[in-house]
Design an enzyme around this catalytic site. Structure first.
Site, PDB file in Angstrom:
ATOM      1  N   ASP A 275     -21.856 -44.972-136.444  1.00 53.90           N
ATOM      2  CA  ASP A 275     -21.752 -45.128-135.141  1.00 53.90           C
ATOM      3  C   ASP A 275     -21.358 -43.490-134.563  1.00 53.90           C
ATOM      4  OD1 ASP A 275     -19.332 -45.124-136.172  1.00 53.90           O
ATOM      5  OD2 ASP A 275     -18.306 -46.422-134.963  1.00 53.90           O
ATOM      6  N   GLU A 276     -21.823 -42.418-135.672  1.00 53.69           N
ATOM      7  CA  GLU A 276     -21.673 -41.107-135.286  1.00 53.69           C
ATOM      8  C   GLU A 276     -22.446 -40.400-134.762  1.00 53.69           C
ATOM      9  OE1 GLU A 276     -19.967 -40.137-139.147  1.00 53.69           O
ATOM     10  OE2 GLU A 276     -17.837 -40.812-138.541  1.00 53.69           O
TER      11      GLU A 276
END
Lengths: 414, 178
Positions: free
Chosen positions: A331-332
């Site tokens: 989720d980066e």
């Protein structure tokens, strides 16, 4: 795009001759053979005919001589023989005359004052004198002998030799013309095919095709080559698109279609180099979803994926033309804002992304999901001169932001 | 061509205008040689003479009138032909029964009578006593070193029905008529 060249076949020995030369040599040989054959046949027929005519001529001459010399023999009169044979002395082709009486003693003899133009021809055609007995009332009273010479034959032989030479000349000319025609009809189309094949091999121009050809066999060959080229072109196109897909896959994230970590590293290095050269500035934003794990856990992986896709779509919306976004982890996300305007700082962009991301996301189940993100910014060259430094600075700023968010949330909950 | 013209033309002219002598047969000078030459020429002339077809065929009879000057042994040698019967002419002015008349030296009156008798008859006349060949005999022999020669009187030939081979006429006319 480079492809390894197909393994080369072992070196071919150099060709010794061209097709055209071969054909013209064959053609010349065949023509020469035909001309020689017919020439020999005509020569033989001519010699036979000439010989029979010459023989007949000499026989007639001996008969005329016998008639003219007969009274001279009867009267034993050389002067009469001279007069009687006068017509024969005037016609060409007679070298020598002799009249013998019945005891074989010469009554009259005459030799032509003119020389023999070709003794070889004479010995060939008149190896011995023509001779006929002279009769009077049934009994032989003497004999006339006539030697021929070549003066009447030499003209025929000259004309024959000239005609033969002319024939050879015409043959040579005809051969040259036919060879040129061969070149046009056969060698040129072959050359076209060879040119296409060469072009394809050397320049990979798979769009080249052999034009329709007049000769059926060559046209079939051209058609086969064209079909082969069609297949090659198909394979080439397929391979190129396959390669493009593979390349895209290698540099992009499957889920969000954003560039991946590898592409980002490459891009960042390029931007740093570019900015260093131009003395420019750009910002690196590090984005991390705060409550992504909760979405995954509460609503399932499909919902998590939907959240990620929505987030990446929103990040993309905020990008300007030169900007670059990538998903570098679960989720980066990272965004390169380049160039960095003096007016709009990195923080302003971070704030805008944060605001857009905060819009509710419609999950597949029908529920809305409110996403919160943390954004950290680092500016080149202020916060770091290289990729690692910039990333660390952005990461640190992001964590600081995350901490702030958590404390705010906790405050809001309490 | 010219010969035939002469034949026609000279048949009306005087006998003195006959053709001149020409041919010459080479013989050795001995009497026997001359006799051989004479007989050879006479035989040759006979072989080239053609009698009219209605006459009985050979053998021909040769009558000798007067005294031959060149040789006493008149026996014509016809090449490959039949033998010739030779006899003396009994009556000096009548040659009946003769196909060939050999005129030797004889009185002029007798000769003229014989020539006149021959006119129009198929009789060949040969003389050896007329070097100029002007008395009316068809063929005239003469001795001329180194042999014997003959000449032709075309007028005389033209008057009679006998046919003579033109080659003989040509030989006898020295070639200047051809």
């Amino acid at each position: 795009m480079t492809r390894p060249l197909a393994p080369r076949s072992p070196a071919r020995p150099a060709a010794h001759t061209t097709l055209q030369k071969l054909l013209s040599r064959f053609h010349f040989g065949i023509t020469l053979f035909a001309v020689a054959l017919s020439g020999v046949a005509i020569l033989l027929a001519g010699i036979t005919t000439l010989r029979s005519y010459a023989d007949r001529n000499m026989e007639l001459a001996t008969r005329v001589g016998a008639y003219g010399a007969e009274p001279a023999l009867v009267f034993n009169d050389p002067e009469a023989a001279r007069e009687g044979l006068d017509p024969l002395r005037r016609i060409p082709g007679i070298a020598r005359l002799r009249v013998l009486d019945h005891r074989g003693r010469p009554l009259y003899e005459w030799q032509s004052p003119k020389g023999d133009p070709s003794p070889v021809l004479t010995s060939l055609f008149f190896p011995q004198p023509f001779s006929t007995p002279i009769r009077r009332n049934g009994s032989v009273i003497g004999r006339i002998e006539i030697w021929g010479d070549s003066s009447t034959l030499i003209d025929y032989v000259r004309i024959g030799a000239l005609a033969g030479l002319g024939c050879l000349l015409v043959t040579a000319l005809g051969t040259i013309i036919l060879a040129r025609r061969f070149e046009y009809e056969l060698v040129k189309p072959l050359g076209e095919i060879a040119t296409v094949a060469h072009d394809v091999r050397l320049h990979r121009r798979f769009d080249k095709r052999v034009q329709p050809l007049r000769i059926a066999e060559l046209d079939r060959l051209g058609g086969d080559i064209n079909a082969l080229l069609d297949e090659l072109q198909g394979w080439q196109g397929h391979m190129e698109s396959e390669n493009a897909v593979l390349a895209h896959r290698a540099s992009h994230d499957m889920l969000t279609a954003l560039p991946n970590r590898a592409a980002f590293d490459e891009q960042l290095a390029a931007r740093i180099e570019n900015a260093a050269r131009r003395d420019g500035r750009f910002a690196l934003l590090f984005i991390d979803a705060d409550n992504f794990k909760a979405a995954n856990d509460n609503h399932g992986h499909a919902a998590g994926d939907a959240v990620l896709v929505a987030l990446s779509a929103r990040i993309k919306e905020t990008l300007r033309t030169g900007d670059f976004a990538a998903r570098i982890g679960g989720d980066e996300f990272v965004v390169i804002v380049d160039p960095l305007d003096e007016g709009a700082g990195a923080e302003a962009i971070a704030a805008r992304i944060r605001q857009i991301a905060a819009q509710p996301v419609a999950l597949p189940g029908g529920a809305d999901y409110r996403l919160a993100i943390s954004v950290g910014a680092a500016v080149y060259p202020d916060d770091g001169g290289d990729a690692a430094g910039l990333l660390t600075a952005a990461d640190t700023a992001m964590y600081a932001d995350k901490l702030t968010n958590r404390s705010q949330k906790r405050q809001a909950e309490t | 061509m010219f010969v035939s013209l002469l034949l026609v033309g000279s048949s009306l002219a005087a006998p003195q205008l006959a053709m001149e002598a020409a041919s010459q047969t080479i013989v050795d000078g001995s009497p026997a040689g001359v006799a051989t030459g004479v007989n050879r020429i006479v035989g040759g002339i006979i072989s080239y003479a053609r009698w009219p077809a209605d006459l009985p065929r050979a053998p021909r009879t040769m009558c000798v009138a007067g005294t031959p000057q060149l040789t006493d042994h008149i026996a014509p040698a016809v090449p490959g032909g039949h033998s010739i019967a030779v006899r003396r002419l009994s009556a000096p002015a009548n040659g009946s029964g003769c196909d060939i008349l050999f005129l030797g030296r004889m009185p002029v009156a007798d000769r003229q009578r014989l020539i006149a008798w021959v006119r129009g008859r198929p009789v060949l006349t040969i003389t050896d006593d007329d070097p100029g060949c002007s008395f009316g005999a068809m063929f005239c022999l003469r001795a001329r070193a180194p042999g014997v020669s003959f000449s032709v009187n075309l007028d005389a030939i033209g008057r009679g029905p006998l046919r003579i081979d033109p080659r003989v006429l040509q030989i006898g006319s020295d070639g200047d008529a051809s």
